[in-house]
Write an enzyme that holds these catalytic residues in place. Structure first.
Site, short mmCIF file in Angstrom:
data_model
loop_
_atom_site.label_atom_id
_atom_site.label_comp_id
_atom_site.label_asym_id
_atom_site.label_seq_id
_atom_site.Cartn_x
_atom_site.Cartn_y
_atom_site.Cartn_z
N GLU A 1 0.71 -1.18 -0.12
CA GLU A 1 -0.03 0.00 0.04
C GLU A 1 0.94 1.30 -0.08
OE1 GLU A 1 -2.43 1.58 -0.54
OE2 GLU A 1 -4.14 1.31 0.72
N ASP A 2 0.40 2.34 -0.45
CA ASP A 2 1.02 3.62 -0.40
C ASP A 2 1.23 3.90 1.04
OD1 ASP A 2 -1.60 4.18 -0.47
OD2 ASP A 2 -1.82 5.71 -2.05
N ASP B 1 -3.82 5.45 6.62
CA ASP B 1 -4.23 6.63 7.14
C ASP B 1 -5.46 6.33 8.40
OD1 ASP B 1 -5.33 9.42 7.53
OD2 ASP B 1 -6.20 9.28 5.80
N PHE C 1 -1.26 16.24 4.41
CA PHE C 1 -1.80 15.68 3.12
C PHE C 1 -0.54 15.67 2.19
CE2 PHE C 1 -3.59 15.23 -0.91
CZ PHE C 1 -4.22 14.25 -0.73
N VAL C 2 -0.29 14.39 1.86
CA VAL C 2 1.11 14.13 1.07
C VAL C 2 0.49 13.71 -0.31
CG1 VAL C 2 2.58 14.01 3.05
CG2 VAL C 2 1.35 11.87 1.97
N ASP D 1 -1.73 10.76 -4.80
CA ASP D 1 -2.28 12.16 -5.70
C ASP D 1 -3.15 13.08 -4.88
OD1 ASP D 1 -4.63 10.09 -5.22
OD2 ASP D 1 -5.75 11.38 -6.48
N ARG E 1 0.94 12.07 -9.01
CA ARG E 1 1.52 10.51 -8.84
C ARG E 1 2.95 10.46 -9.46
NH1 ARG E 1 -3.13 7.72 -7.11
NH2 ARG E 1 -4.80 8.09 -8.15
P1 IMP Z 1 -7.22 4.79 4.98
O1 IMP Z 1 -8.29 3.67 4.35
O2 IMP Z 1 -8.06 5.81 5.68
O3 IMP Z 1 -6.17 4.27 5.82
O4 IMP Z 1 -6.64 5.42 3.64
C1 IMP Z 1 -6.53 4.70 2.62
C2 IMP Z 1 -6.16 5.56 1.32
O5 IMP Z 1 -6.39 6.86 1.38
C3 IMP Z 1 -4.62 5.33 1.20
O6 IMP Z 1 -4.49 4.08 0.24
C4 IMP Z 1 -4.39 6.65 0.08
O7 IMP Z 1 -4.84 6.22 -1.44
C5 IMP Z 1 -5.42 7.76 0.56
N1 IMP Z 1 -4.62 8.68 1.30
C6 IMP Z 1 -4.63 8.79 2.69
N2 IMP Z 1 -3.85 9.94 2.92
C7 IMP Z 1 -3.26 10.28 2.13
C8 IMP Z 1 -2.61 11.58 1.84
O8 IMP Z 1 -2.17 12.14 2.71
N3 IMP Z 1 -2.31 11.76 0.43
C9 IMP Z 1 -2.78 11.18 -0.55
N4 IMP Z 1 -3.52 9.85 -0.56
C10 IMP Z 1 -3.83 9.57 0.80
MG MG Z 2 -4.23 3.74 -1.62
#
Ligand code: IMP
Ligand code: MG
Length: 185
Positions: free
Chosen positions: A100-101, A104, A154-155, A161, A167
């Protein structure tokens, strides 16, 4: 508000990213000890990281790609995970490595881990994320491997993206204030 390229500050340079990715790969090479791995890249955000990571892995390895999204109309997660495209081979008795990237809220990670355990009896399951925003976690989940911890900013870049953009950057950057806009997994 929007993010302009000239507003971006470098959080992790290309060199920092590549150095850390090699360290992660070394750990994984030790852990898997030559056993076959199925690496699952979570599109679109993890694409750059997955490609650079697997180039440093030395076991027999197959790559799979799945697509999820968890976005609303802002830079905060919607709280819902949508399985846009999950087509996977038989993962029973396989060493599965999810790539995963960023973690969050943790909803995506939890969804994927539960999905794997519900559908397969995997030999092992590891969750690897380039970035870990520990401070914004809503569900109790931790990546087995992560590259860097980030605070609540936010990165973008290197797969991540803002509204579909950035990206392609070789580094990870951020803008100080929180803009509105979509991020699309
Ligand atoms: P989560 O399900 O809340 O843990 O977040 C999942 C997805 O939100 C990640 O796989 C990212 O694609 C996107 N995401 C969360 N934070 C960021 C950020 O700071 N920049 C860009 N995408 C983010
Ligand atoms: Mg993602």
């Amino acid at each position: 508000m929007e993010i302009k390229i000239e507003d971006l500050k470098v959080l992790f340079s290309e060199e920092q990213l590549q150095t850390r990715i090699k360290e992660l790969a070394d750990e994984m090479n030790k852990f898997y000890n030559g056993e076959e791995v199925i690496a699952i890249c979570v599109l679109k955000g993890a694409v750059m990281f997955a490609v650079d990571l697997v180039k440093n892995l030395d076991m027999p390895l197959k790559m799979e790609f799945i697509r999820l999204s968890s976005y609303g109309s802002s830079t905060t997660t919607s709280g819902k995970v949508n399985a846009v495209d999950i087509q996977l081979p038989d993962l029973n008795d396989k060493n599965v490595l999810i790539i995963e990237d960023i973690v969050d809220t943790g909803l995506t990670a939890k969804f994927l881990i539960d999905f794997m355990h519900c559908n397969f009896h995997v030999k092992s399951l590891k969750f690897c994320s380039l970035l870990d925003k520990k401070i914004t976690r809503k569900v109790d989940v931790e990546p087995d491997y992560y590259g860097f911890e980030v605070d609540d900013k936010f990165v973008v870049g290197y797969g991540l993206d803002y509204d579909g953009l950035y990206r392609n950057l070789r580094y990870i950057g951020y803008k100080g204030s929180s803009p509105d806009g979509d991020y699309q997994g």
